[in-house]
Design a protein around this motif. Sequence first.
Motif, PDB file in Angstrom:
ATOM      1  N   ASN A   1       0.825  -1.197   0.000  1.00  0.00           N
ATOM      2  CA  ASN A   1       0.000   0.000   0.000  1.00  0.00           C
ATOM      3  C   ASN A   1       0.869   1.260   0.000  1.00  0.00           C
ATOM      4  O   ASN A   1       1.850   1.335   0.721  1.00  0.00           O
ATOM      5  N   VAL A   2       0.498   2.240  -0.794  1.00  0.00           N
ATOM      6  CA  VAL A   2       1.159   3.546  -0.886  1.00  0.00           C
ATOM      7  C   VAL A   2       2.649   3.372  -1.206  1.00  0.00           C
ATOM      8  O   VAL A   2       3.531   3.639  -0.402  1.00  0.00           O
ATOM      9  N   ILE A   3       2.885   2.897  -2.424  1.00  0.00           N
ATOM     10  CA  ILE A   3       4.243   2.736  -2.936  1.00  0.00           C
ATOM     11  C   ILE A   3       4.450   3.785  -4.024  1.00  0.00           C
ATOM     12  O   ILE A   3       3.641   3.905  -4.940  1.00  0.00           O
ATOM     13  N   ARG A   4       5.534   4.554  -3.913  1.00  0.00           N
ATOM     14  CA  ARG A   4       5.839   5.603  -4.882  1.00  0.00           C
ATOM     15  C   ARG A   4       7.154   5.291  -5.584  1.00  0.00           C
ATOM     16  O   ARG A   4       8.140   4.929  -4.929  1.00  0.00           O
ATOM     17  N   MET A   5       7.153   5.454  -6.906  1.00  0.00           N
ATOM     18  CA  MET A   5       8.372   5.329  -7.700  1.00  0.00           C
ATOM     19  C   MET A   5       8.590   6.659  -8.408  1.00  0.00           C
ATOM     20  O   MET A   5       7.705   7.132  -9.111  1.00  0.00           O
ATOM     21  N   ILE A   6       9.763   7.274  -8.197  1.00  0.00           N
ATOM     22  CA  ILE A   6      10.070   8.586  -8.757  1.00  0.00           C
ATOM     23  C   ILE A   6      11.358   8.484  -9.569  1.00  0.00           C
ATOM     24  O   ILE A   6      12.395   8.057  -9.042  1.00  0.00           O
ATOM     25  N   ASN A   7      11.305   8.848 -10.848  1.00  0.00           N
ATOM     26  CA  ASN A   7      12.484   8.854 -11.716  1.00  0.00           C
ATOM     27  C   ASN A   7      13.219   7.519 -11.733  1.00  0.00           C
ATOM     28  O   ASN A   7      14.447   7.472 -11.730  1.00  0.00           O
TER      29      ASN A   7
ATOM     30  N   LEU B   1      14.618  -6.625 -18.702  1.00  0.00           N
ATOM     31  CA  LEU B   1      14.036  -7.589 -17.771  1.00  0.00           C
ATOM     32  C   LEU B   1      13.436  -8.742 -18.557  1.00  0.00           C
ATOM     33  O   LEU B   1      12.934  -8.564 -19.665  1.00  0.00           O
ATOM     34  N   ALA B   2      13.417  -9.926 -17.975  1.00  0.00           N
ATOM     35  CA  ALA B   2      12.808 -11.086 -18.627  1.00  0.00           C
ATOM     36  C   ALA B   2      11.302 -11.115 -18.407  1.00  0.00           C
ATOM     37  O   ALA B   2      10.574 -11.764 -19.152  1.00  0.00           O
ATOM     38  N   GLY B   3      10.825 -10.415 -17.376  1.00  0.00           N
ATOM     39  CA  GLY B   3       9.399 -10.376 -17.057  1.00  0.00           C
ATOM     40  C   GLY B   3       8.857  -8.969 -17.155  1.00  0.00           C
ATOM     41  O   GLY B   3       8.763  -8.395 -18.228  1.00  0.00           O
ATOM     42  N   HIS B   4       8.517  -8.389 -16.002  1.00  0.00           N
ATOM     43  CA  HIS B   4       7.914  -7.053 -15.956  1.00  0.00           C
ATOM     44  C   HIS B   4       8.617  -6.173 -14.930  1.00  0.00           C
ATOM     45  O   HIS B   4       9.127  -6.664 -13.924  1.00  0.00           O
ATOM     46  N   ALA B   5       8.569  -4.885 -15.169  1.00  0.00           N
ATOM     47  CA  ALA B   5       9.141  -3.946 -14.202  1.00  0.00           C
ATOM     48  C   ALA B   5       8.330  -3.949 -12.910  1.00  0.00           C
ATOM     49  O   ALA B   5       8.887  -3.944 -11.818  1.00  0.00           O
ATOM     50  N   VAL B   6       6.984  -3.970 -13.039  1.00  0.00           N
ATOM     51  CA  VAL B   6       6.102  -3.921 -11.871  1.00  0.00           C
ATOM     52  C   VAL B   6       5.066  -5.033 -11.993  1.00  0.00           C
ATOM     53  O   VAL B   6       4.392  -5.153 -13.010  1.00  0.00           O
ATOM     54  N   VAL B   7       4.934  -5.838 -10.937  1.00  0.00           N
ATOM     55  CA  VAL B   7       3.974  -6.939 -10.907  1.00  0.00           C
ATOM     56  C   VAL B   7       3.087  -6.794  -9.672  1.00  0.00           C
ATOM     57  O   VAL B   7       3.576  -6.613  -8.562  1.00  0.00           O
ATOM     58  N   ASN B   8       1.797  -6.865  -9.876  1.00  0.00           N
ATOM     59  CA  ASN B   8       0.797  -6.800  -8.795  1.00  0.00           C
ATOM     60  C   ASN B   8       0.945  -5.570  -7.894  1.00  0.00           C
ATOM     61  O   ASN B   8       1.110  -5.681  -6.683  1.00  0.00           O
ATOM     62  N   PRO B   9       0.822  -4.376  -8.482  1.00  0.00           N
ATOM     63  CA  PRO B   9       0.814  -3.148  -7.667  1.00  0.00           C
ATOM     64  C   PRO B   9      -0.556  -3.012  -7.002  1.00  0.00           C
ATOM     65  O   PRO B   9      -1.463  -2.406  -7.551  1.00  0.00           O
ATOM     66  N   TYR B  10      -0.724  -3.549  -5.846  1.00  0.00           N
ATOM     67  CA  TYR B  10      -2.023  -3.826  -5.252  1.00  0.00           C
ATOM     68  C   TYR B  10      -2.853  -2.583  -4.913  1.00  0.00           C
ATOM     69  O   TYR B  10      -3.894  -2.369  -5.492  1.00  0.00           O
ATOM     70  N   VAL B  11      -2.419  -1.760  -3.990  1.00  0.00           N
ATOM     71  CA  VAL B  11      -3.217  -0.582  -3.586  1.00  0.00           C
ATOM     72  C   VAL B  11      -2.328   0.658  -3.513  1.00  0.00           C
ATOM     73  O   VAL B  11      -1.268   0.641  -2.882  1.00  0.00           O
ATOM     74  N   GLY B  12      -2.770   1.736  -4.173  1.00  0.00           N
ATOM     75  CA  GLY B  12      -2.140   3.035  -3.994  1.00  0.00           C
ATOM     76  C   GLY B  12      -0.711   3.156  -4.492  1.00  0.00           C
ATOM     77  O   GLY B  12       0.115   3.778  -3.829  1.00  0.00           O
ATOM     78  N   TRP B  13      -0.425   2.628  -5.667  1.00  0.00           N
ATOM     79  CA  TRP B  13       0.907   2.791  -6.256  1.00  0.00           C
ATOM     80  C   TRP B  13       0.902   3.998  -7.184  1.00  0.00           C
ATOM     81  O   TRP B  13      -0.019   4.170  -7.980  1.00  0.00           O
ATOM     82  N   SER B  14       1.951   4.827  -7.093  1.00  0.00           N
ATOM     83  CA  SER B  14       2.097   5.996  -7.953  1.00  0.00           C
ATOM     84  C   SER B  14       3.491   5.999  -8.555  1.00  0.00           C
ATOM     85  O   SER B  14       4.472   5.706  -7.864  1.00  0.00           O
ATOM     86  N   MET B  15       3.558   6.337  -9.845  1.00  0.00           N
ATOM     87  CA  MET B  15       4.838   6.395 -10.547  1.00  0.00           C
ATOM     88  C   MET B  15       4.958   7.745 -11.226  1.00  0.00           C
ATOM     89  O   MET B  15       4.051   8.165 -11.939  1.00  0.00           O
ATOM     90  N   PHE B  16       6.073   8.430 -10.988  1.00  0.00           N
ATOM     91  CA  PHE B  16       6.304   9.776 -11.485  1.00  0.00           C
ATOM     92  C   PHE B  16       7.566   9.803 -12.349  1.00  0.00           C
ATOM     93  O   PHE B  16       8.644   9.474 -11.864  1.00  0.00           O
ATOM     94  N   ALA B  17       7.431  10.171 -13.624  1.00  0.00           N
ATOM     95  CA  ALA B  17       8.557  10.343 -14.544  1.00  0.00           C
ATOM     96  C   ALA B  17       9.478   9.120 -14.587  1.00  0.00           C
ATOM     97  O   ALA B  17      10.702   9.243 -14.611  1.00  0.00           O
ATOM     98  N   CYS B  18       8.882   7.945 -14.600  1.00  0.00           N
ATOM     99  CA  CYS B  18       9.670   6.711 -14.679  1.00  0.00           C
ATOM    100  C   CYS B  18       9.883   6.318 -16.132  1.00  0.00           C
ATOM    101  O   CYS B  18       9.089   6.640 -17.009  1.00  0.00           O
ATOM    102  N   ASN B  19      10.971   5.606 -16.378  1.00  0.00           N
ATOM    103  CA  ASN B  19      11.365   5.185 -17.718  1.00  0.00           C
ATOM    104  C   ASN B  19      11.383   3.661 -17.762  1.00  0.00           C
ATOM    105  O   ASN B  19      12.184   3.016 -17.099  1.00  0.00           O
TER     106      ASN B  19
END
Length: 194
Positions: free
Chosen positions: A47-53, A59-77
Motif C-alpha cells: 500500500n502507498v508505494i511511490r516510484m520517482i524517476n 528484464l525477462a518479465g515485468h518492471a512492476v507486478v501486482n501493484p495492489y493498492v495506492g501505487w504511484s509512478m512519477f517520470a519513470c522510464n
Amino acid sequence: PAGLLTASRVWYLRNCVDITFDQCYVAHCVNGWVGLDDSDGSQYETNVIRMINCTSIQLAGHAVVNPYVGWSMFACNFELGAGGIPSGITNTASKSITNLCLYACDFADASAAGAWIDIGNVFNFSMIGGAILGLSLGNSIYGIKIGGAYNAGINIQGVHFGALDSGIVISATSNAVLIEGNTTRQVIASLLGE
C-alpha cells in the motif's frame, strides 16, 4: 553466469506501506518491483508505494507486478525487456489493482510481441502524460490492455502512442472510462474494445 537473468525479483513489497523509490535502476533480472506474489493470500497487502524517476531495462518479465493498492509512478522510464519485449506493468489473474497512477512515464522501444501495461480487475487507473512506444508496426505490440472480469475508473489523458498495433485495448466490462487528449503516430488501431 554471464548473460542469464537469474533474480526472480529485485524488490518484494508484501506488507510494505508508505515506501518511496527515488532514482532506482533495475536491469537484467526477471521482475523489478513485485507487490504481491500470486500465491499470497488476502491477508497480505502492499500500500502507498511511490516510484520517482526510476528506470527498468532488459528484464525477462515485468518492471512492476501486482501493484495492489495506492501505487504511484512519477517520470519513470520503462525500457524494452530481454529479446525486445515490452516489460512494463502487469497483475496476475488472482490479484486486483486499486489506485494505480502514472504521471509523465515513458515506455519505450519494444520490438517483440506483448503489452506495455497489461492489467485487469482494476479500480481507478490513471495515466497522465508520457508516452508508450514500440519500434515498428506489425509485431503485436500493445500500449495498454485492460482485461479481467470488471474495471472501473479508467483515466488516460495526454499520452502519446507510437509504433504500436493498438494503443488501448479494453476487453472487459469497464465503467467510468475517460480517454481524451491522447496522440498517435503509426498506430494501427488507437482504441479497441467495448
